[in-house]
Design a protein around this motif. Structure first.
Motif, PDB file in Angstrom:
ATOM      1  N   ASP A  19       0.792  -1.262  -0.091  1.00 36.41           N
ATOM      2  CA  ASP A  19      -0.004   0.112  -0.003  1.00 36.41           C
ATOM      3  C   ASP A  19       1.045   1.350  -0.096  1.00 36.41           C
ATOM      4  N   ILE A  20       0.362   2.297  -0.596  1.00 42.15           N
ATOM      5  CA  ILE A  20       1.197   3.535  -0.420  1.00 42.15           C
ATOM      6  C   ILE A  20       0.036   4.959  -0.680  1.00 42.15           C
ATOM      7  N   PRO A  46      -1.919  -0.104  -9.542  1.00 43.19           N
ATOM      8  CA  PRO A  46      -3.026   0.978  -9.838  1.00 43.19           C
ATOM      9  C   PRO A  46      -4.256   1.087  -9.053  1.00 43.19           C
ATOM     10  N   SER A  47      -4.574  -0.166  -8.597  1.00 42.94           N
ATOM     11  CA  SER A  47      -5.688  -0.149  -7.524  1.00 42.94           C
ATOM     12  C   SER A  47      -5.591   0.955  -6.320  1.00 42.94           C
ATOM     13  N   ILE A  48      -4.083   0.476  -5.881  1.00 46.39           N
ATOM     14  CA  ILE A  48      -3.614   1.213  -4.720  1.00 46.39           C
ATOM     15  C   ILE A  48      -3.682   2.737  -5.036  1.00 46.39           C
ATOM     16  N   PHE A  49      -3.290   3.061  -6.173  1.00 51.93           N
ATOM     17  CA  PHE A  49      -3.110   4.532  -6.321  1.00 51.93           C
ATOM     18  C   PHE A  49      -4.468   5.112  -6.401  1.00 51.93           C
ATOM     19  N   GLN A  50      -5.435   4.567  -7.028  1.00 54.15           N
ATOM     20  CA  GLN A  50      -6.739   5.008  -7.066  1.00 54.15           C
ATOM     21  C   GLN A  50      -7.433   5.205  -5.970  1.00 54.15           C
ATOM     22  N   LYS A  51      -7.285   4.310  -5.182  1.00 54.40           N
ATOM     23  CA  LYS A  51      -7.984   4.562  -3.812  1.00 54.40           C
ATOM     24  C   LYS A  51      -7.287   5.601  -3.060  1.00 54.40           C
ATOM     25  N   LYS A  64      -3.339  20.821  -9.431  1.00 55.10           N
ATOM     26  CA  LYS A  64      -3.791  22.085 -10.006  1.00 55.10           C
ATOM     27  C   LYS A  64      -2.545  22.492 -11.131  1.00 55.10           C
ATOM     28  N   ASP A  65      -1.211  22.133 -10.457  1.00 52.91           N
ATOM     29  CA  ASP A  65       0.065  22.524 -11.011  1.00 52.91           C
ATOM     30  C   ASP A  65      -0.006  21.846 -12.608  1.00 52.91           C
ATOM     31  N   LEU A  66      -0.521  20.604 -12.525  1.00 54.43           N
ATOM     32  CA  LEU A  66      -0.490  19.800 -13.617  1.00 54.43           C
ATOM     33  C   LEU A  66      -1.533  20.326 -14.662  1.00 54.43           C
ATOM     34  N   VAL A  67      -2.733  20.745 -14.124  1.00 53.65           N
ATOM     35  CA  VAL A  67      -3.588  21.308 -15.103  1.00 53.65           C
ATOM     36  C   VAL A  67      -3.149  22.729 -15.736  1.00 53.65           C
ATOM     37  N   VAL A  68      -2.351  23.446 -14.725  1.00 55.57           N
ATOM     38  CA  VAL A  68      -1.804  24.793 -15.290  1.00 55.57           C
ATOM     39  C   VAL A  68      -0.709  24.729 -16.453  1.00 55.57           C
ATOM     40  N   ARG A  69       0.133  23.444 -16.325  1.00 51.58           N
ATOM     41  CA  ARG A  69       0.804  23.091 -17.267  1.00 51.58           C
ATOM     42  C   ARG A  69       0.370  22.523 -18.471  1.00 51.58           C
ATOM     43  N   GLY A  70      -0.911  22.191 -18.348  1.00 57.09           N
ATOM     44  CA  GLY A  70      -1.523  21.427 -19.529  1.00 57.09           C
ATOM     45  C   GLY A  70      -0.917  19.991 -19.710  1.00 57.09           C
ATOM     46  N   VAL A  71      -0.663  19.362 -18.882  1.00 59.47           N
ATOM     47  CA  VAL A  71      -0.152  17.983 -19.001  1.00 59.47           C
ATOM     48  C   VAL A  71      -1.187  17.031 -19.072  1.00 59.47           C
ATOM     49  N   GLN A  72      -0.710  16.217 -20.247  1.00 55.76           N
ATOM     50  CA  GLN A  72      -1.905  15.214 -20.704  1.00 55.76           C
ATOM     51  C   GLN A  72      -2.194  14.109 -19.843  1.00 55.76           C
ATOM     52  N   LEU A  73      -3.230  13.408 -19.675  1.00 55.36           N
ATOM     53  CA  LEU A  73      -3.686  12.773 -18.819  1.00 55.36           C
ATOM     54  C   LEU A  73      -2.727  11.179 -18.364  1.00 55.36           C
ATOM     55  N   GLU A  74      -2.127  10.679 -19.430  1.00 57.76           N
ATOM     56  CA  GLU A  74      -1.344   9.519 -19.028  1.00 57.76           C
ATOM     57  C   GLU A  74       0.028   9.975 -18.149  1.00 57.76           C
ATOM     58  N   GLU A  75       0.552  11.277 -18.959  1.00 56.13           N
ATOM     59  CA  GLU A  75       1.619  11.679 -18.042  1.00 56.13           C
ATOM     60  C   GLU A  75       1.589  12.157 -16.983  1.00 56.13           C
ATOM     61  N   ALA A  76       0.159  12.915 -16.537  1.00 54.27           N
ATOM     62  CA  ALA A  76      -0.161  13.288 -15.275  1.00 54.27           C
ATOM     63  C   ALA A  76      -0.228  12.129 -14.281  1.00 54.27           C
ATOM     64  N   VAL A  77      -0.726  11.003 -14.724  1.00 54.84           N
ATOM     65  CA  VAL A  77      -0.665   9.844 -13.649  1.00 54.84           C
ATOM     66  C   VAL A  77       0.679   9.454 -13.516  1.00 54.84           C
ATOM     67  N   ARG A  78       1.611   9.250 -14.541  1.00 51.85           N
ATOM     68  CA  ARG A  78       2.845   8.828 -14.222  1.00 51.85           C
ATOM     69  C   ARG A  78       3.643  10.098 -13.213  1.00 51.85           C
ATOM     70  N   LEU A  79       3.159  11.158 -13.482  1.00 52.51           N
ATOM     71  CA  LEU A  79       4.112  12.141 -12.443  1.00 52.51           C
ATOM     72  C   LEU A  79       3.376  12.082 -11.112  1.00 52.51           C
ATOM     73  N   LEU A  80       2.110  11.801 -10.801  1.00 48.29           N
ATOM     74  CA  LEU A  80       1.280  11.720  -9.600  1.00 48.29           C
ATOM     75  C   LEU A  80       1.887  10.385  -8.855  1.00 48.29           C
ATOM     76  N   THR A  81       1.956   9.385  -9.739  1.00 50.08           N
ATOM     77  CA  THR A  81       2.450   8.332  -8.682  1.00 50.08           C
ATOM     78  C   THR A  81       3.829   7.959  -8.483  1.00 50.08           C
ATOM     79  N   SER A  82       4.684   8.641  -9.444  1.00 55.99           N
ATOM     80  CA  SER A  82       6.307   8.658  -9.416  1.00 55.99           C
ATOM     81  C   SER A  82       6.475   9.271  -8.145  1.00 55.99           C
ATOM     82  N   ILE A 355      -9.507   2.525 -14.537  1.00 63.44           N
ATOM     83  CA  ILE A 355     -10.213   3.059 -13.455  1.00 63.44           C
ATOM     84  C   ILE A 355      -9.230   4.419 -13.029  1.00 63.44           C
ATOM     85  N   LEU A 356      -8.013   3.938 -12.724  1.00 64.59           N
ATOM     86  CA  LEU A 356      -6.862   4.929 -12.279  1.00 64.59           C
ATOM     87  C   LEU A 356      -7.112   6.236 -13.274  1.00 64.59           C
TER      88      LEU A 356
END
Length: 368
Positions: A19-20, A46-51, A64-82, A355-356
């Motif tokens: 878990d994380i 992925p399930s752990i991250f979604q939870k 919010k920072d990702l939105v301001v930068r216009g980061v695309q969805l899949e890259e946003a997932v990678r940046l959040l999780t990493s 789902i994530l």
């Protein structure tokens, strides 16, 4: 530190938390579990991250920072999780250093949608290794047929790999072969073998869940007699295979050059059937050079009432084989079960990833 976790660690079992979350990191809870429950590693999916993303506001500022930068969805997932993985690696750095790299590990998974594509899996493993940029990260690669050469390629590049979704002994043997081949290539490439670590995640409870369902349909006394025995029997035979492979001449040559064993990791250790002891996939799978990655509920149960009686996974091999002979006599073949579980496992990982993505998309859209 609890007596049960201390006793488990003393037997050579590394306790990793399955878990994380950003909240766990912000609050210092992971640090507390290291101190109080002998946790020396973390795994994620992925399930752990979604939870985690659904709980609290810990991710709001980065979102919010990702939105301001216009980061695309899949890259946003990678940046959040990493971000979480990197933070957890830093929290576990003292463990990593004190264990000479054996523990203090944090795992992040490649996109499961490419589980049947070798080159993409290899490329993503390299990208995640670079993105997290911590020596104690492990990249999770599924043990599909396409994943095997990716395991070799990643290992050859000096990447530490957590091989996930292993169900059968036959596939496990191929996983160990892939790791050894990767080490041999790494040696040729001039990689310091002592820096490369790997674990092989052998799933336990899912085997019992599937087989018990079939036994319950039969409903005979013979069927009832083998309920809840297949998962542990399968894991014990996996440990037997591990012991044999990492005692052979091929391994000895690599060990002489500083290589580390690929340790078996018992995954899916949360007990699904309330009629079973809720620590059975811990107390009955004790052996040196292993990892047990536990959901928090299982870890809490171990701390509260788990009893470690000694080594239990590196014995009883004949009894384990007898379990599968009994199942075969009932018309249940382990090879067919494990093939089904791998197929379902990959699909579950894909579904969790989707789902994530949807969850992150919803958070990004809410900020716009």
């Amino acid at each position: 530190m609890s007596e049960s976790t201390k006793a488990l660690s003393a037997q050579g079992v590394s306790i990793w938390l399955d878990d994380i979350s950003r909240e766990r990191l912000v609050s210092g809870n992971l640090r507390e579990l290291i101190d109080s429950s002998d946790v020396v590693g973390v795994t994620s999916n992925p399930s752990i991250f979604q939870k985690a993303l659904e709980q609290g506001a810990a991710y709001d500022e980065q979102t919010k920072d990702l939105v301001v930068r216009g980061v695309q969805l899949e890259e946003a997932v990678r940046l959040l999780t990493s971000y979480d993985i990197r933070w957890a690696c830093d929290v576990l750095k003292p463990v990593y250093e004190s264990s000479q790299g054996k523990d203090g590990r944090v795992s992040i998974e490649v996109d499961p949608r490419i589980a049947h594509e070798t080159d993409k899996t290899t490329a993503e493993a390299k990208a995640l290794w670079w993105l997290v940029d911590r020596p104690n990260v492990m990249i999770k690669i599924p043990a599909t047929l396409a994943g095997l050469p990716a395991i070799t390629a990643a290992t050859a590049a000096g990447i530490s790999v957590n091989v996930t979704l292993i169900f059968s002994i036959e596939r496990y043997l191929k996983v160990m072969e892939a790791y050894l081949a990767g080490l041999e290539q790494a040696r040729t490439n001039g990689v310091d073998l002592s820096t490369v670590r790997s674990v092989a995640s052998f799933f336990v409870s899912r085997v019992d869940t599937e087989i018990d369902k079939r036994l319950d349909k039969l409903g005979t006394d013979e069927a009832k007699a083998v309920r809840g025995k297949a998962g542990i029997a399968n894991a014990r035979l996996a440990y037997e295979a591990f012991d044999q492979v990492f005692a052979g001449e091929r391994w000895q040559s690599l060990a002489a050059d500083g290589a580390n064993k690929q340790r078996p990791l018992w995954a899916s250790t949360g007990v699904k059937d309330p009629n079973y002891d809720d620590t059975m996939y811990v107390t009955q799978l004790v052996a040196p050079d292993t990892v047990n990655t536990m959901p928090e509920a299982t870890l809490n149960a171990l701390v509260d009432h788990g009893t470690i009686t000694g080594q239990t996974a590196n014995t009883g091999y004949d009894e384990a084989r007898a379990v599968f002979a009994d199942l075969s006599a009932l018309g249940i073949e382990i090879d067919e079960v494990t093939e089904l579980l791998e197929t379902e496992g990959v699909q579950k990982f894909m579904d969790s990833w989707s789902i994530l993505l949807e969850g992150v998309k919803g958070q990004l859209d809410a900020v716009k």
